[in-house]
Design an enzyme around this catalytic site. Structure first.
Site, short mmCIF file in Angstrom:
data_model
loop_
_atom_site.label_atom_id
_atom_site.label_comp_id
_atom_site.label_asym_id
_atom_site.label_seq_id
_atom_site.Cartn_x
_atom_site.Cartn_y
_atom_site.Cartn_z
N CYS A 171 -40.18 -30.54 6.96
CA CYS A 171 -41.16 -31.34 7.29
C CYS A 171 -41.24 -31.23 9.08
O CYS A 171 -40.85 -30.40 9.58
CB CYS A 171 -40.89 -32.76 7.05
N HIS B 27 -32.03 -35.16 6.90
CA HIS B 27 -32.53 -34.17 6.19
C HIS B 27 -31.48 -32.93 6.08
O HIS B 27 -30.71 -32.97 6.88
CB HIS B 27 -33.86 -33.92 6.66
N GLU C 150 -31.73 -29.82 6.54
CA GLU C 150 -31.85 -28.88 7.81
C GLU C 150 -31.05 -29.47 8.97
O GLU C 150 -30.35 -28.83 9.56
CB GLU C 150 -33.50 -28.74 7.94
#
Length: 163
Positions: free
Chosen positions: A84, A54, A56
């Site tokens: 998430c 992801h 991040e």
């Protein structure tokens, strides 16, 4: 120090890089206390064959590598989509001081949409959170990506999750 919008535009630039690579367009940047971008990332779980790919996570890894420390004390993470479960945990473990995100993620967002993991009492570290920065721009990128996939007849995971 530059504005949150300035850095969110940098995160949107990363999201567009992900889009160009065929990934869900989510982007992130890590900014240190002096206002320097020290980490960047865009979604790449598909191309990197990495379930943790992801935006991040990739930005946190980039910043940690550049700074030579897995603790990113005093840093702010800018990301175009509400993080998430996995990413909120990584943000806490990295000791990010502040999270700024764009669009809410109603299905899997763990900052406000489904839960607020940062507010749980068992965490020793607290993250300051600001949501909704350039949310409409981030949401438009995501919407265009999924509309194009549907037009091409590609299967969708049903999630906007990318962070």
């Amino acid at each position: 120090m530059r504005s949150d919008e300035f850095y969110m535009h940098r995160a949107l630039d990363q999201a567009r890089e992900g889009l160009a690579a065929g990934e869900v367009p989510v982007g992130a940047v890590v900014v240190d206390a002096a206002g320097e971008v020290v980490g960047v990332g865009y979604n790449a779980p598909i191309s990197q064959h990495d379930p943790s790919g992801h935006a991040e996570i990739r930005a946190l890894r980039d910043a940690a590598g550049r700074l030579g420390n897995y603790r990113l004390d005093g840093c702010t993470l800018y990301v175009t989509l509400e993080p998430c479960l996995m990413c909120t945990g990584a943000i806490i473990h990295a000791r990010i001081a502040r999270l700024v995100y764009g669009a809410a993620e109603p299905r899997t967002g763990m900052v406000e949409s489904k839960a607020n993991l940062f507010a749980q009492p068992w965490h020793h570290h607290r993250v300051e959170v600001e949501g909704g920065i350039l949310a409409a721009r981030a949401a438009r990128l995501l919407k265009a990506f999924f509309e194009a996939r549907r037009e091409r007849g590609e299967a969708s995971s049903g999630l906007l999750d990318g962070g």
